[in-house]
Design a protein around this motif. Sequence first.
Motif, PDB file in Angstrom:
ATOM      1  N   GLU A 192      20.945 -25.214  91.876  1.00 30.30           N
ATOM      2  CA  GLU A 192      22.494 -24.268  91.973  1.00 30.30           C
ATOM      3  C   GLU A 192      22.121 -23.032  91.437  1.00 30.30           C
ATOM      4  O   GLU A 192      24.114 -22.305  91.021  1.00 30.30           O
ATOM      5  CB  GLU A 192      22.533 -25.401  90.279  1.00 30.30           C
ATOM      6  N   ASN A 216      26.324 -28.121  95.775  1.00 29.26           N
ATOM      7  CA  ASN A 216      25.730 -27.108  95.568  1.00 29.26           C
ATOM      8  C   ASN A 216      25.230 -26.430  96.854  1.00 29.26           C
ATOM      9  O   ASN A 216      25.674 -25.190  97.485  1.00 29.26           O
ATOM     10  CB  ASN A 216      24.446 -27.212  94.690  1.00 29.26           C
ATOM     11  N   SER A 217      24.527 -27.410  97.606  1.00 32.24           N
ATOM     12  CA  SER A 217      24.290 -27.183  99.587  1.00 32.24           C
ATOM     13  C   SER A 217      25.669 -26.333  99.964  1.00 32.24           C
ATOM     14  O   SER A 217      25.222 -25.603 100.542  1.00 32.24           O
ATOM     15  CB  SER A 217      23.497 -28.520  99.780  1.00 32.24           C
ATOM     16  N   ASP A 231      24.897 -32.585  99.363  1.00 31.70           N
ATOM     17  CA  ASP A 231      24.339 -32.269  97.781  1.00 31.70           C
ATOM     18  C   ASP A 231      25.402 -31.303  97.739  1.00 31.70           C
ATOM     19  O   ASP A 231      25.761 -29.757  98.127  1.00 31.70           O
ATOM     20  CB  ASP A 231      22.970 -31.825  97.919  1.00 31.70           C
TER      21      ASP A 231
END
Length: 227
Positions: free
Chosen positions: A88, A115-116, A113
């Motif tokens: 993050e 953030n990914s 995810d």
Amino acid sequence: MKKVLFVLTSHDELGNTGEKTGFWIEEFAAPYYLLKDQGVEITIASPKGVQPPIDPKSAAPESQTPATVRYYADKETQDVLSKTIKLETANQADYDAVFYPGGHGPLWDLAEDKNSIALIEAFYQNNKPVSAVCHAPAIFKHTKNADGTPLVQGKKVTGFTNGEEDAVQLTDIVPFLVEDMLKSNGGIYSKSDDWASYAVEDGLLITGQNPASSELVAEMLLKKLEK
């Protein structure tokens, strides 16, 4: 000096089997050393930070390669790997490209995810290469272009094949099959023989089929960075 962000899984449970998984050490070590030896500065991130889980099967004697042998004798890199930054906190502005090693772990965490997903889209929208090998193309499950279409739609891609997943007897364990997902997202999927080294490049996307393809993906990424 070029800077590349490596993103590793933090997931260590192999579905409901009671066995452990994580990232495949060869798919980290071979690209890491190939790029590092050419003067590339590498930062390693993972969803949870700290030490990401290494798939125990990738540490087995029959899975060793010159790159993994080098890693296990390399205390400095082991120390770096034990202190990954939290995903993050990673910002595409700080790097020239991103590389995702595989292993089964990414199917569970990195594919979903947020953030990914946002990071990959940011790299792509800022004209920076996104590379992934083996199971790591799972990261393209939810990634989108600016117009909302799947990031891989109409692009040449590869990843762990259905045949390879069947060979390791995990077809019914994994949450989805990489080959099927890439095709369903409109990717122009291609592959070589099971376990053969094979990678494809399409614009900013570089993908590799399996562990044997990890160094080839890194070579293609390096050429792109040198342009």
